[in-house]
Design an enzyme around this catalytic site. Structure first.
Site, PDB file in Angstrom:
ATOM      1  N   TYR A 121      21.365  -5.840 -30.545  1.00 35.09           N
ATOM      2  CA  TYR A 121      22.124  -5.957 -31.795  1.00 35.09           C
ATOM      3  C   TYR A 121      23.590  -6.274 -31.521  1.00 35.09           C
ATOM      4  CZ  TYR A 121      24.307  -5.151 -36.202  1.00 35.09           C
ATOM      5  OH  TYR A 121      25.033  -5.337 -37.346  1.00 35.09           O
ATOM      6  N   TRP A 123      27.260  -8.803 -33.098  1.00 36.63           N
ATOM      7  CA  TRP A 123      27.768 -10.007 -33.754  1.00 36.63           C
ATOM      8  C   TRP A 123      28.057 -11.143 -32.786  1.00 36.63           C
ATOM      9  CZ3 TRP A 123      30.890 -10.613 -38.686  1.00 36.63           C
ATOM     10  CH2 TRP A 123      30.325  -9.872 -39.726  1.00 36.63           C
TER      11      TRP A 123
HETATM   12  P1  PGD Z   1      31.189  -6.237 -31.709  1.00 34.03           P
HETATM   13  O1  PGD Z   1      32.470  -5.576 -31.331  1.00 34.03           O
HETATM   14  O2  PGD Z   1      31.254  -7.377 -32.670  1.00 34.03           O
HETATM   15  O3  PGD Z   1      30.313  -5.055 -32.345  1.00 34.03           O
HETATM   16  O4  PGD Z   1      28.751  -3.760 -33.744  1.00 34.03           O
HETATM   17  P2  PGD Z   1      28.764  -4.991 -32.732  1.00 34.03           P
HETATM   18  O5  PGD Z   1      27.996  -4.586 -31.517  1.00 34.03           O
HETATM   19  O6  PGD Z   1      28.370  -6.240 -33.423  1.00 34.03           O
HETATM   20  O7  PGD Z   1      30.392  -6.638 -30.408  1.00 34.03           O
HETATM   21  C1  PGD Z   1      30.070  -7.928 -30.071  1.00 34.03           C
HETATM   22  C2  PGD Z   1      30.196  -8.077 -28.567  1.00 34.03           C
HETATM   23  O8  PGD Z   1      29.713  -9.377 -28.209  1.00 34.03           O
HETATM   24  C3  PGD Z   1      31.632  -8.006 -28.065  1.00 34.03           C
HETATM   25  O9  PGD Z   1      31.735  -7.062 -27.032  1.00 34.03           O
HETATM   26  C4  PGD Z   1      31.930  -9.429 -27.573  1.00 34.03           C
HETATM   27  O10 PGD Z   1      32.809  -9.476 -26.472  1.00 34.03           O
HETATM   28  C5  PGD Z   1      30.554  -9.928 -27.192  1.00 34.03           C
HETATM   29  N1  PGD Z   1      30.414 -11.389 -27.238  1.00 34.03           N
HETATM   30  C6  PGD Z   1      31.090 -12.269 -28.016  1.00 34.03           C
HETATM   31  N2  PGD Z   1      30.633 -13.526 -27.785  1.00 34.03           N
HETATM   32  C7  PGD Z   1      29.662 -13.438 -26.862  1.00 34.03           C
HETATM   33  C8  PGD Z   1      28.804 -14.400 -26.234  1.00 34.03           C
HETATM   34  O11 PGD Z   1      28.832 -15.572 -26.516  1.00 34.03           O
HETATM   35  N3  PGD Z   1      27.895 -13.935 -25.330  1.00 34.03           N
HETATM   36  C9  PGD Z   1      27.816 -12.623 -25.003  1.00 34.03           C
HETATM   37  N4  PGD Z   1      26.912 -12.260 -24.121  1.00 34.03           N
HETATM   38  N5  PGD Z   1      28.613 -11.692 -25.582  1.00 34.03           N
HETATM   39  C10 PGD Z   1      29.512 -12.090 -26.502  1.00 34.03           C
HETATM   40  C11 PGD Z   1      29.217  -3.874 -35.046  1.00 34.03           C
HETATM   41  C12 PGD Z   1      28.559  -2.780 -35.921  1.00 34.03           C
HETATM   42  O12 PGD Z   1      29.233  -1.536 -35.728  1.00 34.03           O
HETATM   43  C13 PGD Z   1      28.579  -3.125 -37.351  1.00 34.03           C
HETATM   44  S1  PGD Z   1      28.139  -4.733 -37.828  1.00 34.03           S
HETATM   45  C14 PGD Z   1      28.833  -2.207 -38.311  1.00 34.03           C
HETATM   46  S2  PGD Z   1      29.011  -2.663 -39.951  1.00 34.03           S
HETATM   47  C15 PGD Z   1      28.891  -0.769 -38.029  1.00 34.03           C
HETATM   48  N6  PGD Z   1      29.965  -0.110 -38.658  1.00 34.03           N
HETATM   49  C16 PGD Z   1      30.257   1.162 -38.315  1.00 34.03           C
HETATM   50  C17 PGD Z   1      30.919   2.102 -39.197  1.00 34.03           C
HETATM   51  O13 PGD Z   1      31.267   1.767 -40.340  1.00 34.03           O
HETATM   52  N7  PGD Z   1      31.153   3.338 -38.725  1.00 34.03           N
HETATM   53  C18 PGD Z   1      30.780   3.749 -37.513  1.00 34.03           C
HETATM   54  N8  PGD Z   1      31.063   4.999 -37.104  1.00 34.03           N
HETATM   55  N9  PGD Z   1      30.159   2.895 -36.672  1.00 34.03           N
HETATM   56  C19 PGD Z   1      29.875   1.638 -37.028  1.00 34.03           C
HETATM   57  N10 PGD Z   1      29.231   0.802 -36.144  1.00 34.03           N
HETATM   58  C20 PGD Z   1      28.685  -0.484 -36.542  1.00 34.03           C
END
Ligand code: PGD
Length: 772
Positions: A121, A123
């Protein structure tokens, strides 16, 4: 915007190449090592988050070559509590590929696809081809499949709940669009507000940020806004919203009291309820207190919510007298019993009789993302096929990851089924950061000790990369070519490479191609195409799917940089067809109608999700034994200065830190009661864990509440305390209910105290210890 960008080393430029991100489309160049960015000229309100792109080079935070954890390299695969604590050995790509191919071969041949968790999972970054999840899923399907995940951390409770109540996730996927709301809504009643910060981001991109403009247009027309939230700034001050500072987690009593007022004052639309709904009579008995002895009056709600009864009653009357949008943010369902506020949002809109009317009814997710309410483009999007997954039946609800790893073979409930957690040997993550997004990170660390092998592709040394055995350095979006598009965005964007890859970083596609070669499935995985070969193929296949759209050939698209996907914004009204003819457009519920009470949900017999919406205080609640020691309610919401944990070391995010830590906001009365001063480093703690944070004192947060956004990179010391301020060390890892098992991380109970010692050095943005 351009001036702001200049301050942060990102400068306007007429040249450059087109590119796109989750926070907007732009042009970019690199000159003398400096990134120059100019937001898309058609974007009326570019995202400040573009500034974070300035961390392009990113020094010690970037993974520059493959790494293998020392214990795994020396001792081979197996459960290991040293994950996340041990140093790494840098290796070359051939070695990494050979080791990983060998381990994948072992796990697939000994245990099969049911032992590989590939939900992965996250983004990742924008782009239809280098979409990390699609890449990992396609690759694992070539090997025989993987255990996937269901739903998302954004919306875990609501899609499941809505499938029973209105027969689909239409309020999420096809809500009434902004032009309609801007023209018709008289009263926006916003449970959870409409936070502007979230409207800058969308998965896949948002090239024209328009939510602010539509809201201003509605206000200029005379619309009124009510912000029901513990945080004042959950609705933009320019909208002159009335702020009702509700206690966190008590929107349900407010909604029940509004429903009670509508019912007892005869302001509910009986004809609508009869014609379009089932189960109102049963719910009305609960409202009147006939089933539990407690009438859900405004006075009853006032004691729980700390909103005056007269205010609630008056709001109910205004709602009945106006074209009213009942808006429920996604954050409300990201909490224990998160199904209930969503269900009640539908019920209130039904009682008002306004579902299916322009500007009235129910909305879910306005202010939660840029795309919500922007309408769907009338075409399909280019896509990378992922193949079929023979292990799809083993899917887990996405937020049950730690439960699955800790309880292999055990039964759990989900949406009326009893399911079994699979026994996972290998975890494969690409494009996500579970040590950001999951709850109770101490527990997640114990869970990550269980598999034989953890593999992570990451551009950065996130906490997830640090908890892996094999870390493969991935490129960031600016280092490769792609096609940007999103279902609710106007543009298809040529995302042209801006700079060469950092160090030895490779695209996920290249990494999987080499692994596929080693494992004998390269033909299936690549179909003989290079990166540009895939982009051309995806584009031309997309053209053929959408013959009515006038599109240039691939070369022309690549040269000009974009294709318009629609001529004008969509005007769509949720449930308008159902309202016009409920027999012809039956909902996919058992009754074909809106289910105010659901016999099917009641039949599941879940104490934490009964057959009609109800107030169920969470187990960890004010007045519980835990609350004696942890009296503050923590809101762990999405951040304003970065996307989730992405680019936390970028200039915009860095500038928001207080004393180098993530800012925690607190009301002056709570700060004074604890002898805390603004700017101090404080310790935030409960029985699950602790973190440091930098104190901001403000009246924008109601008393009894602190707010600490998610996404500060997890930086544990030897005791597990996060030196940086990641709230997920504190949150509880429990599903919303047995129905949806969604993420419930938004709210938790904590205490905050001064931190007498010298605050420790932060290590989050440094590379981990290595050895040879
Ligand atoms: P990101 O920080 O977007 O968080 O959680 P999510 O895991 O989506 O992580 C994406 C990672 O992908 C980053 O580390 C980035 O460096 C890496 N990345 C970017 N591009 C690439 C690529 O091309 N290849 C590879 N291999 N990696 C890449 C988000 C999630 O957190 C979401 S959507 C929500 S809504 C939630 N919200 C909450 C909340 O409201 N409250 C709490 N306590 N916790 C939450 N967690 C959730």
């Amino acid at each position: 915007m351009v001036a702001d960008l200049c301050e942060h080393g990102l400068m306007a430029d007429r040249g450059g190449v087109t590119h796109s991100s989750h926070f907007g489309a732009f042009r970019a160049t690199v000159e003398s090592g400096r990134l120059r960015v100019i937001p898309h000229p058609g974007d009326p309100d570019p995202a400040p988050l573009l500034r974070n792109l300035a961390v392009l080079g990113s020094g010690k935070a970037r993974v520059d070559q493959p790494h293998v954890r020392r214990g795994w390299l020396a001792g081979g695969p197996g459960p290991d509590t040293r994950r996340g604590h041990q140093e790494f050995v840098p290796v070359d790509w051939d070695t990494a590929t050979e080791l990983l191919a060998g381990e994948l071969g072992r796990v697939y041949s000994e245990y099969g696809p049911g032992a590989v968790y590939g939900g992965s999972y996250g983004w990742g970054s924008a782009g239809r081809f280098h979409h990390a999840q699609s890449q990992v899923h396609r690759f694992l399907n070539c090997l025989g499949g993987y255990v996937p995940s269901l739903n998302s951390y954004s919306t875990g409770a609501s899609p499941v709940l809505l499938s029973h109540v209105v027969g689909s996730d239409a309020p999420i996927s096809r809500p009434t669009t902004w032009p309609v709301l801007a023209e018709h809504t008289e009263l926006f009643v916003c449970f959870g507000g409409l936070p502007a910060k979230n409207t800058f981001v969308a998965p896949g991109g948002a090239s024209r940020h328009q939510v602010g403009g539509y809201l201003r247009a509605a206000k200029e027309r005379g619309a009124r806004f009510v912000n029901i939230s513990p945080l004042r700034d959950d609705l933009a001050t320019e909208l002159d919203a009335r702020w009702l500072p509700v206690r966190p987690g008590t929107d349900v009593p407010v909604m029940l009291a509004i429903a009670h007022t509508l019912l007892t004052e005869g302001r509910h639309d009986k004809d609508f309820l009869d014609r379009y709904c089932v189960g109102f009579a049963e719910f009305a008995r609960y409202l009147r207190g006939e089933t539990d002895g407690t009438p859900k009056t405004p006075e009853w709600a006032a004691a729980i919510t700390e909103l005056p009864a007269a205010t609630i009653r008056e709001l109910a009357r205004r709602m009945a007298g106006s074209r009213t949008l009942v808006s429920v943010s996604w954050s409300l369902q990201r909490a224990r019993h998160g199904e209930q506020p969503v269900w009640l949002g539908v019920v209130l809109a039904a009682m008002l009789g306004q579902l299916g009317l322009p500007g009235g009814g129910f909305g879910h997710g306005y202010g939660s993302m840029a795309g919500t309410g922007s309408g769907r483009v009338p075409v399909s999007l280019p896509r990378l096929p992922q193949g079929a997954d023979p292990a799809a039946d083993l899917a887990i609800p996405v937020a049950r990851i730690a439960d699955m790893l800790l309880h292999a073979g055990e039964l759990y409930d989900y949406n009326g089924e009893r399911r079994v957690y699979p026994d996972i040997r290998l975890v494969y993550w690409s494009g996500g950061n579970p040590f950001h997004h999951h709850q109770d990170l101490g527990r997640l660390r114990r869970a990550f000790a269980r598999p034989d092998t953890v593999v992570v592709h990451e551009p950065f040394w996130t906490a997830t990369a640090r908890h892996a055995d094999i870390v493969l350095p991935a490129t960031i979006t600016l280092e490769r070519n792609d096609i940007g598009a999103a279902r609710e965005d106007d543009l298809l964007v040529a995302m042209r490479q801006v700079r060469p890859p950092h160090g030895e970083a490779r695209d996920d596609y290249r990494i999987f191609t080499d692994l596929a070669e080693a494992l004998g499935v390269v033909k299936e995985f690549t179909e003989g195409r290079t990166e540009l070969g895939w982009l051309r193929h995806m584009y031309t296949a997309w053209q053929q799917e959408n013959p009515r759209l006038s599109t240039p050939d691939f070369e022309e698209f690549w040269r000009t940089g974009e294709v318009e996907l629609r001529a004008e914004p969509e005007r769509h009204v949720l449930f308008s067809e159902f309202r016009a003819d409920p027999d012809r457009h039956r909902l996919a519920t058992p009754s074909g109608r809106i289910e105010i009470s659901s016999a099917r949900i009641a039949g599941f017999g879940y104490p934490d999700c009964p057959g009609h919406p109800a107030w169920l205080p969470p187990e960890e609640w004010l007045g519980s034994p835990a609350a004696q020691r942890f009296p503050l309610q923590l809101i762990a919401n999405n951040p304003a200065t970065r996307l989730h944990s992405q680019l936390d070391h970028g200039p915009l995010s860095a500038a928001s830190k207080v004393a180098g830590r993530e800012p925690i906001r607190m009301h002056p009365a709570d700060a004074e009661a604890r002898g805390l001063a603004a700017g101090a480093v404080v310790r935030v703690f409960n029985d699950r864990g602790a973190c440091l944070a930098g104190l901001v004192v403000t009246e924008d947060v109601r008393p009894g509440v602190v707010q600490l956004s998610t996404g500060a990179w997890f930086d544990p010391d030897e005791t597990g305390m996060c030196r940086h301020g990641n709230p997920n060390v504190l949150t509880l890892d429990v599903g919303t209910s047995a129905l949806a098992q969604g993420c419930s991380g938004q709210l938790t109970l904590v205490q905050v105290a001064g931190y007498a010692q010298r605050p420790p050095e932060m290590r989050a943005f440094e590379s981990p210890r290595t050895t040879t």
